[in-house]
Design an enzyme around this catalytic site. Structure first.
Site, PDB file in Angstrom:
ATOM      1  N   TYR A 133       0.894  -1.158   0.000  1.00 18.89           N
ATOM      2  CA  TYR A 133       0.000   0.000   0.000  1.00 18.89           C
ATOM      3  C   TYR A 133       0.930   1.205   0.000  1.00 18.89           C
ATOM      4  O   TYR A 133       0.899   2.035   0.888  1.00 18.89           O
ATOM      5  CB  TYR A 133      -0.836  -0.079   1.288  1.00 18.89           C
ATOM      6  CG  TYR A 133      -2.044   0.794   1.407  1.00 18.89           C
ATOM      7  CD1 TYR A 133      -3.021   0.828   0.418  1.00 18.89           C
ATOM      8  CD2 TYR A 133      -2.236   1.572   2.555  1.00 18.89           C
ATOM      9  CE1 TYR A 133      -4.150   1.610   0.573  1.00 18.89           C
ATOM     10  CE2 TYR A 133      -3.361   2.358   2.711  1.00 18.89           C
ATOM     11  CZ  TYR A 133      -4.320   2.367   1.718  1.00 18.89           C
ATOM     12  OH  TYR A 133      -5.449   3.139   1.878  1.00 18.89           O
ATOM     13  N   HIS A 138      -2.245   7.553  -3.050  1.00 21.59           N
ATOM     14  CA  HIS A 138      -3.387   6.643  -3.000  1.00 21.59           C
ATOM     15  C   HIS A 138      -3.865   6.444  -1.557  1.00 21.59           C
ATOM     16  O   HIS A 138      -5.064   6.492  -1.284  1.00 21.59           O
ATOM     17  CB  HIS A 138      -3.014   5.290  -3.616  1.00 21.59           C
ATOM     18  CG  HIS A 138      -4.068   4.238  -3.448  1.00 21.59           C
ATOM     19  ND1 HIS A 138      -5.262   4.269  -4.132  1.00 21.59           N
ATOM     20  CD2 HIS A 138      -4.127   3.135  -2.651  1.00 21.59           C
ATOM     21  CE1 HIS A 138      -6.005   3.216  -3.772  1.00 21.59           C
ATOM     22  NE2 HIS A 138      -5.335   2.528  -2.864  1.00 21.59           N
ATOM     23  N   TYR A 249     -13.830  -4.715   5.775  1.00 23.89           N
ATOM     24  CA  TYR A 249     -12.386  -4.538   6.028  1.00 23.89           C
ATOM     25  C   TYR A 249     -12.012  -4.232   7.469  1.00 23.89           C
ATOM     26  O   TYR A 249     -10.850  -4.369   7.848  1.00 23.89           O
ATOM     27  CB  TYR A 249     -11.798  -3.484   5.083  1.00 23.89           C
ATOM     28  CG  TYR A 249     -11.851  -2.049   5.567  1.00 23.89           C
ATOM     29  CD1 TYR A 249     -13.044  -1.336   5.517  1.00 23.89           C
ATOM     30  CD2 TYR A 249     -10.715  -1.412   6.059  1.00 23.89           C
ATOM     31  CE1 TYR A 249     -13.088  -0.020   5.947  1.00 23.89           C
ATOM     32  CE2 TYR A 249     -10.757  -0.094   6.492  1.00 23.89           C
ATOM     33  CZ  TYR A 249     -11.954   0.598   6.437  1.00 23.89           C
ATOM     34  OH  TYR A 249     -11.994   1.896   6.865  1.00 23.89           O
TER      35      TYR A 249
END
Ligand code: CA
Length: 420
Positions: A133, A138, A249
């Site tokens: 990640y 992002h 999640y």
């Protein structure tokens, strides 16, 4: 480091157009089959595939001092396990054979197949897949969308290359069609979930590296050694079901919203071929812990593009990003991955995480481009999208370009079919 096959002056007897991803300076590895031959190891040049098993049969690879049965395998793993020295020797040998005046020139039709006539397969047997990640742009964009009232970056983000263990079984090669996933979704303002096909299907523009050297349980790879454990890279589409992801999640992270499919480009470009495109990484502030500190250039200047193609429609390029934006580089990812003694194996795949740049044209996912589905994407031909609809196709490309040479990855393409 400089490698003989990277010499920009080398010319092949195969005509390779200037905008091809596959000049003689690239020579990526893949697994291909033909109507008459089982899957085997090939090297891409221009619009052709060089058959390494065929070359071995014809005794044209005699200088390569290892068991050539690896070239008849349907995955690259046994070849990769031979080690960096032998991958380098093979690239050097194929480079020599493809140069003008080589003994291959007169017999090229026997060993070079037009790409249009071959089927490409998943290049490696992926034992484990990890998804990082590592793009600060992002992670910030997604943090704002998923947690609008909190700090977009978690307190750990600038200290740890954050990642999770993904699903290896559903990694597929470019061209494989994907069925829309189904799962639990919490509708807006509802207090109970429903079971439904995903309504907000997305892509993630990523690249992945393939582990080239295994370790034993308990061992760690130092940052200095990390790149010696990497065989090469592919373009990686980490399909994502945003509605399923959003509900599931917390607190353990991504699960079924991610594990239904990830698509990769079929040609593995070696780190050696990417050598001329090394660039500095973004400055890391605050300073990272000692085991993550590195010297030199460990990012690569790889241009990335995403095309959106509706059924029977034309392609619209909806994102242009670059691998060089990544905050955490591959050496840091791999070092961190093994710092606890977790062993890695040849063929394991580590994806970068979605690679977004600073401006909207460089966002690597639809959830970012449409601001969580608030904005439309206008495609050529008049179609409008917020997320992926059935029968849409997503194509991603990656390539490096300098004044001398273009080294590319080709593309990873995937069409979304209705839920099964
Ligand atoms: Ca991802």
């Amino acid at each position: 480091m400089s490698f003989q096959p990277n010499n920009p002056d080398l010319k092949s007897f195969i005509d390779v157009s200037k905008d091809s991803d596959f000049p003689i300076q690239n020579l990526p590895y893949g697994i291909f089959s033909t109507p008459n031959q089982d899957a085997r190891v090939g090297v891409r040049i221009g619009d052709f595939v060089l058959d390494l098993a065929g070359l071995s049969d014809a005794e044209l690879l005699k200088d390569l001092d290892f068991d050539h049965s690896v070239f008849y395998e349907s995955v690259l793993n046994p070849f990769i396990e031979l080690g960096q020295q032998n991958w380098r020797a093979t690239r050097e040998k194929t480079s020599q054979l493809l140069q003008k005046g080589s003994p291959l020139e007169d017999k090229k039709d026997e060993f070079l197949f037009p790409v249009a006539d071959v089927t490409m397969h998943l290049p490696v047997r992926v034992g484990d897949y990890t998804d990082f990640y590592s793009s600060i742009e992002h992670a910030t964009n997604l943090g704002k969308l998923f947690r609008p009232n909190g700090e977009p970056l978690m307190p750990n983000w600038k200290h740890i290359p954050v990642g999770y263990h993904g699903r290896a079984s559903s990694i597929v090669v470019s061209g494989t069609e994907i069925h829309r996933p189904k799962g639990q979704i919490l509708p807006k303002d509802a207090d109970k979930p429903i079971f439904s096909p995903c309504k907000t299907l997305d892509f993630e523009l990523e690249m992945a590296f393939i582990v080239g050297k295994s370790t034993n349980l308990g061992e760690s790879v130092s940052i200095k050694e990390a790149e010696n454990h990497i065989f090469g890279m592919v373009v990686f589409n980490d399909w994502s079901a945003r509605d399923i992801q959003k509900w599931e999640y917390v607190p353990l992270g991504p699960f079924l919203g991610k594990s239904f499919a990830s698509s990769i480009s079929p040609w593995v470009v070696t780190l050696d071929a990417l050598e001329p495109f090394r660039v500095e990484s973004p400055k890391q502030e605050p300073e990272v812990l000692d085991y993550l500190k590195y010297e030199g250039k460990h990012n690569f200047d790889i241009n990335l593009e995403v095309d959106f193609i509706p059924q029977n429609g034309e392609a619209t390029t909806i994102s242009r990003s670059s691998f060089k934006y990544l905050y955490w580089n591959m050496a840091q990812q791999l070092t961190h991955h093994t710092v606890n003694g977790c062993n890695i194996n040849v063929g394991d795949m580590c994806a970068s995480g979605t690679i977004s740049g600073k401006d909207e044209n460089s966002y690597g996912s639809l959830i970012e481009i449409t601001q969580g589905g608030q904005k439309n994407i206008n495609l050529k031909g008049g179609e409008i999208r917020k997320f992926i609809q059935d029968n849409d196709t997503i194509v991603m490309r990656g390539f490096c370009q300098n004044e001398n040479v273009r080294i590319g990855f080709g593309e990873v393409s995937g069409k979304v079919l209705p839920a099964k």
